[in-house]
Structure formats: structure tokens, C-alpha cells
Write a protein that holds these residues in place. Structure first.
Motif, PDB file in Angstrom:
ATOM      1  N   ALA A   1      10.179  51.970 134.170  1.00 29.73           N
ATOM      2  CA  ALA A   1      10.798  51.212 133.076  1.00 29.73           C
ATOM      3  C   ALA A   1      11.564  50.018 133.615  1.00 29.73           C
ATOM      4  CB  ALA A   1      11.726  52.125 132.276  1.00 29.73           C
TER       5      ALA A   1
ATOM      6  N   ARG B   1       7.795  45.745 126.082  1.00 31.53           N
ATOM      7  CA  ARG B   1       7.260  46.833 125.260  1.00 31.53           C
ATOM      8  C   ARG B   1       7.021  48.087 126.104  1.00 31.53           C
ATOM      9  NH1 ARG B   1       5.778  45.923 120.139  1.00 31.53           N
ATOM     10  NH2 ARG B   1       5.736  43.761 119.401  1.00 31.53           N
ATOM     11  N   GLU B   2       6.389  47.915 127.273  1.00 28.72           N
ATOM     12  CA  GLU B   2       6.151  49.057 128.153  1.00 28.72           C
ATOM     13  C   GLU B   2       7.470  49.647 128.664  1.00 28.72           C
ATOM     14  OE1 GLU B   2       4.767  46.154 128.335  1.00 28.72           O
ATOM     15  OE2 GLU B   2       2.580  46.277 128.633  1.00 28.72           O
ATOM     16  N   SER B   3       8.425  48.764 128.970  1.00 28.26           N
ATOM     17  CA  SER B   3       9.725  49.230 129.440  1.00 28.26           C
ATOM     18  C   SER B   3      10.448  50.037 128.366  1.00 28.26           C
ATOM     19  CB  SER B   3      10.579  48.034 129.861  1.00 28.26           C
ATOM     20  OG  SER B   3      11.854  48.451 130.282  1.00 28.26           O
TER      21      SER B   3
ATOM     22  N   TYR C   1       9.099  51.709 125.976  1.00 24.21           N
ATOM     23  CA  TYR C   1       8.398  52.994 125.827  1.00 24.21           C
ATOM     24  C   TYR C   1       8.874  54.000 126.875  1.00 24.21           C
ATOM     25  CZ  TYR C   1       4.585  56.384 125.860  1.00 24.21           C
ATOM     26  OH  TYR C   1       3.862  57.554 125.832  1.00 24.21           O
ATOM     27  N   ASP C   2       8.976  53.565 128.147  1.00 24.84           N
ATOM     28  CA  ASP C   2       9.392  54.485 129.212  1.00 24.84           C
ATOM     29  C   ASP C   2      10.849  54.901 129.055  1.00 24.84           C
ATOM     30  OD1 ASP C   2       6.905  54.503 130.316  1.00 24.84           O
ATOM     31  OD2 ASP C   2       7.377  53.194 132.002  1.00 24.84           O
TER      32      ASP C   2
ATOM     33  N   THR D   1      12.570  55.062 126.285  1.00 32.69           N
ATOM     34  CA  THR D   1      12.661  55.958 125.128  1.00 32.69           C
ATOM     35  C   THR D   1      12.132  57.347 125.469  1.00 32.69           C
ATOM     36  OG1 THR D   1      12.358  54.043 123.680  1.00 32.69           O
ATOM     37  CG2 THR D   1      12.054  56.214 122.699  1.00 32.69           C
ATOM     38  N   THR D   2      11.037  57.400 126.222  1.00 36.77           N
ATOM     39  CA  THR D   2      10.480  58.694 126.636  1.00 36.77           C
ATOM     40  C   THR D   2      11.474  59.468 127.495  1.00 36.77           C
ATOM     41  OG1 THR D   2       8.263  57.736 126.606  1.00 36.77           O
ATOM     42  CG2 THR D   2       8.534  59.820 127.772  1.00 36.77           C
TER      43      THR D   2
ATOM     44  N   ALA E   1      17.271  51.304 127.145  1.00 34.23           N
ATOM     45  CA  ALA E   1      16.474  51.123 125.927  1.00 34.23           C
ATOM     46  C   ALA E   1      17.128  50.108 124.995  1.00 34.23           C
ATOM     47  CB  ALA E   1      16.303  52.464 125.218  1.00 34.23           C
TER      48      ALA E   1
END
Length: 351
Positions: A208, A218-220, A222-223, A225-226, A242
Motif C-alpha cells: 500500500a 486506488r490500489e493503495s 484497496y490495500d 482498507t483490506t 487509508a
């Protein structure tokens, strides 16, 4: 002693008994009753005194035994210390010999130089041996990482992956790449680690951060948040990451949309109020007697008519076309060239 003296003492004792109001028989009874308790008390006193001395002797014996055992332990520790020192010297000697280059590589259990082993030799090892050698390489890599010798740590983590494809080795090597700002390789290693262990939070966090550094928001997001979900939103670093990435993503999206957005005019009421603040938008072009006005002037007059009808979008198109016509004519046969450019400037401002 004379018989008279004896008789006199007997009389005296008899007189004493009479004074005490005791008969000879009762005197014997009291004597027999009082002597046994005295004897018993004396025996009891002797028993306890002898017992106390015996216990004291036993305690002294125990103390002596404890002292002997302590001395024995001290001597044993001293001998163990000597043995440890000998072992340490042996290990140091072994480590010195391990640093020397070897002509041949061992096939089994050579923990000192696993880097020199070929792929065939590694394949011949059992699973436990592979893991053991991989862990030794990882431990050495950790020491170089702590010393900030990242290139050497990367080499050792890479060698460890030859023996055991562990997600921790990928993540540790990614940390080295992150220290060198090599974010594409950080993303690759973290992705490999997550393929082996999808719930590996540390790899998620590193990827991230690498995505964020390369503006792949966007990818960051996602990671980050996961990672928050996997740790029940107790990871403050993931939560703040996030939030930060979401802000950067919103700003980036806004800039992109503004750059791609086509200019447009505001509402009719706003344009009307703005234009009414001026005396006029300009004078109309008038043809001389027996002549016709040029094409640019004609388009300018059309734009003025559309402004009066509050058809501002069409008026802008007309005045833009008038400017193009005036540029083509290069000023020849154009009466209101100044007014044409002025009106278009007004519409450009409103857009």
C-alpha cells in the motif's frame, strides 16, 4: 549417738507430727504420693534436654552438608564455565574457517556456506534441512538489514528463497527495496508474499505504501482498507493511511476531471446581469451605400442579435467564427475588428 539422743529426736519428730496434726500412717501416705511426681518431672527434664542436644547436633550436620553441596556446585559451575569457554573458542575457530573459500560444496547439512550450493544439491535435501538453511540465511539477512546494508541483505533473502519460498522472505526483501526507494520491486515482492499468504498484513501495508509513493492511489486505498478489515480496524497506521490516500485520490480525480472538462458558460441570468453592467456589447457593423459588409462583420452582427435574444451559447459560437473570419481576412474589409475581439474576450471570461 547415744540412746538418749535418739529418744529425744524421736520425741521431737513425734511432737512435730502432733503439731501438724498428722499421724504416722498419714505421713507415709503423703510421702508416697509426693515422691513419684518429682521423679517423673526429673525424667522429663532429662529427656527434653537430651533431645534438644540431639536436634542441635543434627542441625549442625545438615549445615555442614549444605556447605559441602555449595562448594560442590561452585566447582561444577567453574568447570562448566571452562567448558563453555572451550566451546566458544571452538565455535569462533569454526566460524573463522567457514569464512575461507571452499573448493567443494557439501550436499547435506552444510549450514556454513549454503549460498554455494547448486540447485541440484538443494533439491537433494529433505524439507527440514531446506527450512533450517533458509532460516539461517534469513537471520543473517536480518542482521545486514539492521546494519542498513540493504544490498547484502537482499542477496541473503534471495538465497533463502532458493531453499524455501516463504512469504516472510519476500516481505523482508521488499523492505530492503523500500529503503532504496525501488517501489516497483517492492510491489512485486509483496504481491508474491500475498499469493502465498493472502492475509499477510505486513505485506499489504508495504505494498500500500509503495502504491501511494507511485501515486497509484486506488490500489493503495484497496490495500490499506483490506489491512483495516483484517485487523478489525485496530491498525491505526492502516486507518490513517487509508484516510490520507482517499484525500489524495479525491484531489487527483478532481484535477483530472477539470483538465478534461469542456468549458461552458454559466446560467443565462448570470450572463445577462453581467452584460447589463456594461453600456453595450458594441456597435453593429453597417455597410456603406452600395456595398456589402464583410463576412466577419456579418457574423459579429449575428452574435449581437443572439445576445439580445439571450441565446448566449449560439452567440459565443457566432463570435468565435467572426474572429476566425477576421483573421483570415487579415483586417481587410472588417469594420468592427476591435469589437469582435472584445466580445469574444467577454465570453471567454464567462466560460
Amino acid at each position: 549417738m547415744s540412746e538418749g539422743a535418739v529418744d529425744k529426736s524421736a520425741q521431737n519428730s513425734g511432737s512435730v507430727l502432733e503439731k501438724l496434726n498428722l499421724s504416722e500412717r498419714s505421713w507415709k501416705f503423703y510421702a508416697a504420693a509426693s515422691i513419684p511426681p518429682i521423679v517423673v518431672a526429673g525424667l522429663t527434664l532429662w529427656y527434653y534436654s537430651s533431645r534438644g542436644s540431639g536436634e542441635a547436633a543434627k542441625k549442625d550436620d545438615k549445615k555442614k552438608q549444605k556447605r559441602k553441596s555449595r562448594k560442590g556446585k561452585k566447582s561444577a559451575k567453574a568447570s562448566e564455565g571452562e567448558a563453555d569457554a572451550a566451546d566458544t573458542e571452538g565455535k569462533e575457530a569454526a566460524s573463522e574457517t567457514s569464512d575461507k573459500p571452499k573448493t567443494t560444496a557439501s550436499v547435506e547439512g552444510d549450514e556454513e556456506s549454503p549460498e554455494s550450493m547448486t540447485n541440484a544439491q538443494i533439491a537433494a535435501l529433505d524439507k527440514d534441512s531446506k527450512k533450517k538453511l533458509a532460516q539461517s540465511l534469513k537471520s543473517r539477512g536480518n542482521k545486514f538489514f539492521q546494519a542498513k546494508r540493504y544490498s547484502k541483505a537482499i542477496e541473503l533473502y534471495t538465497q533463502a528463497l532458493r531453499f524455501d519460498e516463504d512469504p516472510v522472505f519476500y516481505s523482508n526483501r521488499a523492505a530492503c527495496y523500500a529503503a532504496d526507494n525501488n517501489y516497483p520491486l517492492v510491489i512485486d515482492d509483496c504481491s508474491n508474499a500475498l499469493k502465498l499468504e493472502p492475509r499477510y498484513v505486513k505485506a499489504l501495508m508495504r505494498r500500500a505504501q509503495a502504491y501511494e509513493s507511485t501515486e497509484r492511489f486506488r490500489e493503495s486505498l484497496y490495500d490499506f482498507t483490506t489491512a483495516c478489515i483484517l485487523e478489525d480496524f485496530n491498525n491505526t497506521v492502516a486507518a490513517s493511511g487509508a484516510e490520507r490516500v482517499l484525500k489524495n485520490l479525491a484531489e487527483s480525480e478532481a484535477r483530472e476531471r477539470i483538465s478534461k472538462r469542456q468549458p461552458r458558460l454559466p446560467s443565462k441570468s448570470f450572463i445577462t446581469g453581467y452584460l447589463n453592467s456594461f453600456r453595450s456589447c458594441g456597435d453593429r457593423a453597417v455597410a456603406a451605400e452600395g456595398e456589402q459588409i464583410g463576412h466577419a462583420d456579418k457574423l459579429y452582427n449575428d452574435a449581437l442579435d443572439l445576445v439580445e435574444k439571450q441565446e448566449y451559447a449560439m452567440a459565443f459560437e457566432a463570435i468565435d467564427a467572426a474572429v476566425s473570419a477576421a483573421e483570415e481576412a487579415q483586417g481587410a474589409d472588417v469594420q468592427r475588428s476591435d469589437d469582435i475581439y472584445s466580445l469574444r474576450g467577454t465570453f471567454n471570461f464567462l466560460r
